[in-house]
Motif scaffolding. Structure first.
Motif, PDB file in Angstrom:
ATOM      1  N   VAL A 149       0.823  -1.208   0.000  1.00  0.00           N
ATOM      2  CA  VAL A 149       0.000   0.000   0.000  1.00  0.00           C
ATOM      3  C   VAL A 149       0.860   1.262   0.000  1.00  0.00           C
ATOM      4  N   PHE A 150       1.898   1.305   0.825  1.00  0.00           N
ATOM      5  CA  PHE A 150       2.647   2.549   1.026  1.00  0.00           C
ATOM      6  C   PHE A 150       3.879   2.702   0.147  1.00  0.00           C
ATOM      7  N   LEU A 151       4.542   1.613  -0.211  1.00  0.00           N
ATOM      8  CA  LEU A 151       5.859   1.723  -0.822  1.00  0.00           C
ATOM      9  C   LEU A 151       5.934   1.249  -2.267  1.00  0.00           C
ATOM     10  N   GLU A 152       4.922   0.531  -2.758  1.00  0.00           N
ATOM     11  CA  GLU A 152       4.994  -0.028  -4.101  1.00  0.00           C
ATOM     12  C   GLU A 152       3.995   0.671  -5.021  1.00  0.00           C
ATOM     13  N   GLU A 153       4.479   1.085  -6.187  1.00  0.00           N
ATOM     14  CA  GLU A 153       3.631   1.815  -7.131  1.00  0.00           C
ATOM     15  C   GLU A 153       2.456   0.964  -7.594  1.00  0.00           C
ATOM     16  N   THR A 154       2.677  -0.333  -7.769  1.00  0.00           N
ATOM     17  CA  THR A 154       1.580  -1.207  -8.192  1.00  0.00           C
ATOM     18  C   THR A 154       0.472  -1.246  -7.145  1.00  0.00           C
ATOM     19  N   GLY A 155       0.854  -1.146  -5.872  1.00  0.00           N
ATOM     20  CA  GLY A 155      -0.140  -1.124  -4.802  1.00  0.00           C
ATOM     21  C   GLY A 155      -0.968   0.142  -4.846  1.00  0.00           C
ATOM     22  N   ARG A 156      -0.313   1.271  -5.067  1.00  0.00           N
ATOM     23  CA  ARG A 156      -1.038   2.545  -5.140  1.00  0.00           C
ATOM     24  C   ARG A 156      -2.102   2.491  -6.233  1.00  0.00           C
ATOM     25  N   GLY A 157      -1.804   1.816  -7.336  1.00  0.00           N
ATOM     26  CA  GLY A 157      -2.766   1.739  -8.427  1.00  0.00           C
ATOM     27  C   GLY A 157      -3.854   0.702  -8.222  1.00  0.00           C
ATOM     28  N   LEU A 158      -3.565  -0.335  -7.425  1.00  0.00           N
ATOM     29  CA  LEU A 158      -4.523  -1.433  -7.281  1.00  0.00           C
ATOM     30  C   LEU A 158      -5.705  -1.076  -6.397  1.00  0.00           C
ATOM     31  N   TYR A 159      -5.475  -0.298  -5.345  1.00  0.00           N
ATOM     32  CA  TYR A 159      -6.532  -0.026  -4.368  1.00  0.00           C
ATOM     33  C   TYR A 159      -7.337   1.198  -4.795  1.00  0.00           C
ATOM     34  N   ALA A 160      -8.599   0.968  -5.122  1.00  0.00           N
ATOM     35  CA  ALA A 160      -9.443   2.062  -5.620  1.00  0.00           C
ATOM     36  C   ALA A 160      -9.668   3.129  -4.555  1.00  0.00           C
ATOM     37  N   GLU A 161      -9.661   2.744  -3.300  1.00  0.00           N
ATOM     38  CA  GLU A 161      -9.834   3.701  -2.192  1.00  0.00           C
ATOM     39  C   GLU A 161      -8.535   3.712  -1.377  1.00  0.00           C
ATOM     40  N   TRP A 162      -7.478   4.210  -2.021  1.00  0.00           N
ATOM     41  CA  TRP A 162      -6.137   4.113  -1.452  1.00  0.00           C
ATOM     42  C   TRP A 162      -6.029   4.823  -0.113  1.00  0.00           C
ATOM     43  N   GLU A 163      -6.565   6.027  -0.001  1.00  0.00           N
ATOM     44  CA  GLU A 163      -6.433   6.772   1.249  1.00  0.00           C
ATOM     45  C   GLU A 163      -7.104   6.043   2.405  1.00  0.00           C
ATOM     46  N   LYS A 164      -8.274   5.454   2.162  1.00  0.00           N
ATOM     47  CA  LYS A 164      -8.934   4.672   3.213  1.00  0.00           C
ATOM     48  C   LYS A 164      -8.096   3.444   3.568  1.00  0.00           C
ATOM     49  N   CYS A 165      -7.483   2.825   2.571  1.00  0.00           N
ATOM     50  CA  CYS A 165      -6.621   1.672   2.845  1.00  0.00           C
ATOM     51  C   CYS A 165      -5.460   2.057   3.748  1.00  0.00           C
ATOM     52  N   THR A 166      -4.883   3.230   3.512  1.00  0.00           N
ATOM     53  CA  THR A 166      -3.753   3.654   4.355  1.00  0.00           C
ATOM     54  C   THR A 166      -4.187   3.827   5.801  1.00  0.00           C
ATOM     55  N   ARG A 212      -8.810  -5.071  12.047  1.00  0.00           N
ATOM     56  CA  ARG A 212      -9.043  -5.509  10.668  1.00  0.00           C
ATOM     57  C   ARG A 212     -10.478  -6.011  10.578  1.00  0.00           C
ATOM     58  N   ALA A 213     -11.251  -5.427   9.662  1.00  0.00           N
ATOM     59  CA  ALA A 213     -12.692  -5.672   9.672  1.00  0.00           C
ATOM     60  C   ALA A 213     -13.171  -6.206   8.326  1.00  0.00           C
ATOM     61  N   HIS A 214     -14.292  -6.895   8.387  1.00  0.00           N
ATOM     62  CA  HIS A 214     -14.942  -7.345   7.153  1.00  0.00           C
ATOM     63  C   HIS A 214     -15.617  -6.144   6.486  1.00  0.00           C
ATOM     64  N   GLY A 215     -15.933  -6.305   5.223  1.00  0.00           N
ATOM     65  CA  GLY A 215     -16.625  -5.228   4.522  1.00  0.00           C
ATOM     66  C   GLY A 215     -16.167  -5.083   3.085  1.00  0.00           C
ATOM     67  N   ARG A 216     -16.597  -4.000   2.471  1.00  0.00           N
ATOM     68  CA  ARG A 216     -16.339  -3.747   1.054  1.00  0.00           C
ATOM     69  C   ARG A 216     -14.874  -3.404   0.807  1.00  0.00           C
ATOM     70  N   LYS A 217     -14.315  -4.005  -0.239  1.00  0.00           N
ATOM     71  CA  LYS A 217     -12.957  -3.704  -0.680  1.00  0.00           C
ATOM     72  C   LYS A 217     -12.998  -3.478  -2.193  1.00  0.00           C
ATOM     73  N   ALA A 218     -12.536  -2.327  -2.632  1.00  0.00           N
ATOM     74  CA  ALA A 218     -12.598  -1.973  -4.050  1.00  0.00           C
ATOM     75  C   ALA A 218     -11.197  -1.963  -4.646  1.00  0.00           C
ATOM     76  N   TYR A 219     -11.068  -2.606  -5.810  1.00  0.00           N
ATOM     77  CA  TYR A 219      -9.786  -2.699  -6.497  1.00  0.00           C
ATOM     78  C   TYR A 219      -9.932  -2.192  -7.927  1.00  0.00           C
TER      79      TYR A 219
END
Length: 295
Positions: A149-166, A212-219
């Motif tokens: 999430v934080f260090l890899e460019e591919t991760g930044r692009g994969l997570y549609a809600e990146w800021e929430k993931c952080t 760590r919780a269940h719920g919606r994850k957007a990619y």
């Protein structure tokens, strides 16, 4: 107790004085509550509370911790974190070994219609089914979600809600640091993230915790496009700190079609689909970073 002191300071600063019945005016320069206000509202002496925030008071009682949690408006996760921090000098939890039973790996391989992986408290993905490897675009063993999430460019692009993931990642790592303060590999990871990401440093300083919780994850997958999935977490009772995570798509949804297409691409050899094997055992970190307030 330094972690406890830092947590109390950050929680105190976010409380609106008006919400607890304290009048304010334009001359007030303190963000949140003053120390003496927290002490008064929670029924402890000002001197004792000051010593708590300075890391000089040891083993506060359950009643004091509950009173502080009430005054500071802590939710259930934060309340549990507060109690764990207060117990650190009395009981130091040992970090889980991360060993995965062969039977569990077999079960993981039986999950074919959804990405599934086994993750530890450091957010290391220790094993995954082929569809998990296709989702993340890499072999699952060796993947760390926080680094991704934080260090890899591919991760930044994969997570549609990146800021929430952080926010979720930092909140989880804060919680893990409170539960396993003597884990050198966790300390090393936190130090690496702090060195490599300004956003991580900013969020870590806030001392927020979240489970760590269940719920919606957007990619946003580079091969099949948007995938809106539902995450379910299954705790493994005989291996504390480990969870089985399954990311499923709603029946008949576009995401279900996307996962089916992704699986077919893997079958055709267009992507690397690793078998569910355990991650190699890493060598101990040479010099652990601090798990305290400044990470």
């Amino acid at each position: 107790m330094d972690d406890l002191a830092g947590f109390l300071r950050t929680r105190r600063s976010r409380v609106d004085p008006a919400a607890v019945g304290i009048p304010t005016d334009s001359r007030r320069r303190v963000e949140g509550l003053r120390r003496e206000e927290v002490a008064h509202l929670s029924g402890v002496s000002v001197d004792y509370y000051v010593r708590l925030e300075q890391g000089r008071a040891t083993q506060p009682s359950e009643q004091v911790l509950d009173a502080l949690a009430r005054v500071l408006g802590l939710d259930e996760t934060e309340r549990g974190h507060l109690h764990r921090l207060a117990r650190q000098r009395r009981r130091r939890a040992k970090a889980p070994s991360g060993r995965i039973r062969p039977e569990l790996l077999h079960v993981l391989g039986l999950v074919t219609g959804a990405p599934a992986l086994i993750m530890n408290h450091r957010l290391d993905a220790l094993a995954g089914n082929p569809l998990a490897g296709l989702l993340f675009g890499r072999p699952v063993p060796g993947l760390n979600i926080a680094r991704h999430v934080f260090l890899e460019e591919t991760g930044r692009g994969l997570y549609a809600e990146w800021e929430k993931c952080t926010l979720d990642v930092v909140g989880h790592l804060r919680l893990a640091a409170g539960e396993y303060p003597d884990d050198p590999r966790l300390a090393s990871l936190i130090g690496e993230l702090a060195m490599g990401s300004e956003r991580f440093r900013h969020l870590w300083a806030r001392a927020d915790v979240s489970a760590r919780a269940h719920g919606r994850k957007a990619y946003r997958h580079p091969l099949v496009g948007p995938l809106e999935l539902h995450q379910e977490n299954f705790a493994l009772p005989d291996t504390p700190g480990l969870e089985l995570i399954v990311l499923s798509a709603a029946p008949g949804s576009a995401a279900e079609d996307g996962l089916r297409l992704l699986a077919s691409l893997g079958t055709a050899g267009a992507a690397d689909a690793p078998a569910p094997v355990p991650a190699p055992v890493a060598a101990p970190a040479p010099a652990p970073a601090s798990l305290g307030q400044n990470g």
